[in-house]
Design a protein around this motif. Structure first.
Motif, short mmCIF file in Angstrom:
data_model
loop_
_atom_site.label_atom_id
_atom_site.label_comp_id
_atom_site.label_asym_id
_atom_site.label_seq_id
_atom_site.Cartn_x
_atom_site.Cartn_y
_atom_site.Cartn_z
N VAL A 123 -3.80 -0.85 12.25
CA VAL A 123 -5.15 -1.84 12.13
C VAL A 123 -4.63 -3.22 12.73
N ASP A 124 -3.70 -3.72 11.86
CA ASP A 124 -3.39 -5.04 12.10
C ASP A 124 -2.80 -5.33 13.36
N ALA A 125 -2.18 -4.28 13.80
CA ALA A 125 -1.54 -4.49 15.35
C ALA A 125 -2.70 -4.61 16.32
N LEU A 126 -3.74 -3.48 16.20
CA LEU A 126 -4.68 -3.75 17.07
C LEU A 126 -5.46 -4.93 17.04
N ALA A 127 -5.76 -5.44 15.67
CA ALA A 127 -6.37 -6.85 15.53
C ALA A 127 -5.69 -7.95 16.06
N ALA A 128 -4.35 -7.78 16.27
CA ALA A 128 -3.49 -8.98 16.92
C ALA A 128 -3.89 -8.63 18.54
N LYS A 129 -3.58 -7.55 19.02
CA LYS A 129 -4.06 -7.30 20.09
C LYS A 129 -5.52 -7.63 20.69
N ALA A 130 -6.51 -7.42 19.82
CA ALA A 130 -7.72 -7.63 20.49
C ALA A 130 -8.17 -8.81 20.42
N LEU A 153 0.85 -1.26 -0.17
CA LEU A 153 0.16 0.05 -0.05
C LEU A 153 0.91 1.35 -0.10
N PRO A 154 0.37 2.34 -0.71
CA PRO A 154 1.10 3.58 -0.53
C PRO A 154 0.93 4.21 0.88
N GLU A 155 1.39 5.13 1.16
CA GLU A 155 1.16 6.10 2.41
C GLU A 155 0.13 6.98 1.98
N PRO A 156 -0.50 7.47 3.26
CA PRO A 156 -0.55 7.01 4.47
C PRO A 156 -1.26 5.61 4.83
N GLN A 157 -1.83 5.06 3.67
CA GLN A 157 -2.85 3.88 3.82
C GLN A 157 -1.95 2.65 4.45
N LYS A 158 -0.76 2.65 4.20
CA LYS A 158 0.08 1.47 4.64
C LYS A 158 0.44 1.81 6.17
N SER A 159 0.63 2.88 6.82
CA SER A 159 0.84 3.16 8.18
C SER A 159 -0.59 2.92 8.79
N ILE A 160 -1.75 3.04 8.36
CA ILE A 160 -3.02 2.98 8.91
C ILE A 160 -3.16 1.50 9.00
N VAL A 180 -15.38 2.64 9.76
CA VAL A 180 -14.89 4.17 9.79
C VAL A 180 -13.83 4.11 8.59
N GLU A 181 -13.89 5.35 7.85
CA GLU A 181 -12.88 5.85 7.04
C GLU A 181 -11.93 6.68 7.89
N LEU A 182 -10.49 6.40 7.40
CA LEU A 182 -9.44 6.84 8.02
C LEU A 182 -8.61 7.34 7.14
N GLU A 211 -6.12 9.62 13.12
CA GLU A 211 -7.68 9.70 13.25
C GLU A 211 -8.11 8.56 13.81
N LEU A 212 -7.14 7.27 14.07
CA LEU A 212 -7.66 6.02 14.74
C LEU A 212 -7.78 5.99 16.12
N GLU A 213 -9.00 6.10 16.47
CA GLU A 213 -9.11 6.27 18.01
C GLU A 213 -9.05 4.79 18.53
N GLU A 214 -7.73 4.32 19.19
CA GLU A 214 -7.30 2.98 19.46
C GLU A 214 -8.36 2.51 20.46
N GLY A 215 -8.66 3.13 21.48
CA GLY A 215 -9.58 2.59 22.55
C GLY A 215 -10.83 1.94 21.86
N GLN A 216 -11.37 2.95 21.17
CA GLN A 216 -12.75 2.49 20.35
C GLN A 216 -12.63 1.43 19.44
N VAL A 217 -11.49 1.37 18.62
CA VAL A 217 -11.27 0.40 17.72
C VAL A 217 -11.28 -0.96 18.29
N LEU A 218 -10.30 -0.94 19.37
CA LEU A 218 -10.06 -2.17 20.21
C LEU A 218 -11.20 -2.67 20.56
N SER A 219 -12.24 -1.91 21.08
CA SER A 219 -13.60 -2.34 21.85
C SER A 219 -14.34 -2.85 20.42
#
Length: 156
Positions: free
Chosen positions: A55-62, A44-51, A122-124, A129-137
């Protein structure tokens, strides 16, 4: 743009969408596992790659029993019982869509077109713009309510 014969066909509409998105389709082929998803994210190009990385790191955590796949040019995340959400890059943003999102609390704000009546997300446009707490929930809730396909039901 000139309209050619057959421009109203599903194939022509698909080609128009690809041009509208980035001018080319994602090179990611449908495949299950971590490697195809990591390759998709890295393509992916930036900024989509960083987002997508976040997202992937949060998925692994959740989701402790996380399973990954690439389907329809997007990263899909799930648990052993079914799929929970997807992450797909588009021009200028990344969509994080929950398959049974209308059952999440609070309900994610975006109702996508052509992704299923229950899908919400959500569209980021930037990592901040990623609200980690909400996305983890949302991810944890989605992990308890996976979407099970007919093929998955037959395997049980």
């Amino acid at each position: 743009m000139t309209v050619e014969k057959g421009a109203g066909t599903p194939q022509a509409k698909g080609a128009e969408l690809l041009v509208a998105m980035t001018g080319k389709a994602s090179p990611a082929k449908a495949a299950e596992g971590d490697k195809p998803v990591f390759a998709y994210i890295e393509s992916l190009p930036e900024p989509q790659k960083s987002i997508a990385r976040q997202v992937d790191a949060l998925a692994a955590k959740a989701l402790p029993d996380l399973k990954r796949a690439v389907k329809w040019g997007m990263a899909y995340y799930g648990v052993p019982d079914g799929w929970c959400f997807s992450s797909g890059a588009f021009v200028g943003h990344l969509k994080l869509m929950f398959i049974r999102g209308n059952e999440l609390q609070p309900e994610p704000p975006v109702t996508p077109i052509r992704m299923g009546k229950a899908t919400r997300g959500v569209e980021l446009a930037a990592v901040d713009e990623l609200e980690e707490g909400q996305v983890l929930s949302w991810m944890a809730q989605a992990g308890k309510k996976p979407y099970v396909t007919a093929a998955m039901k037959k395997k049980k």
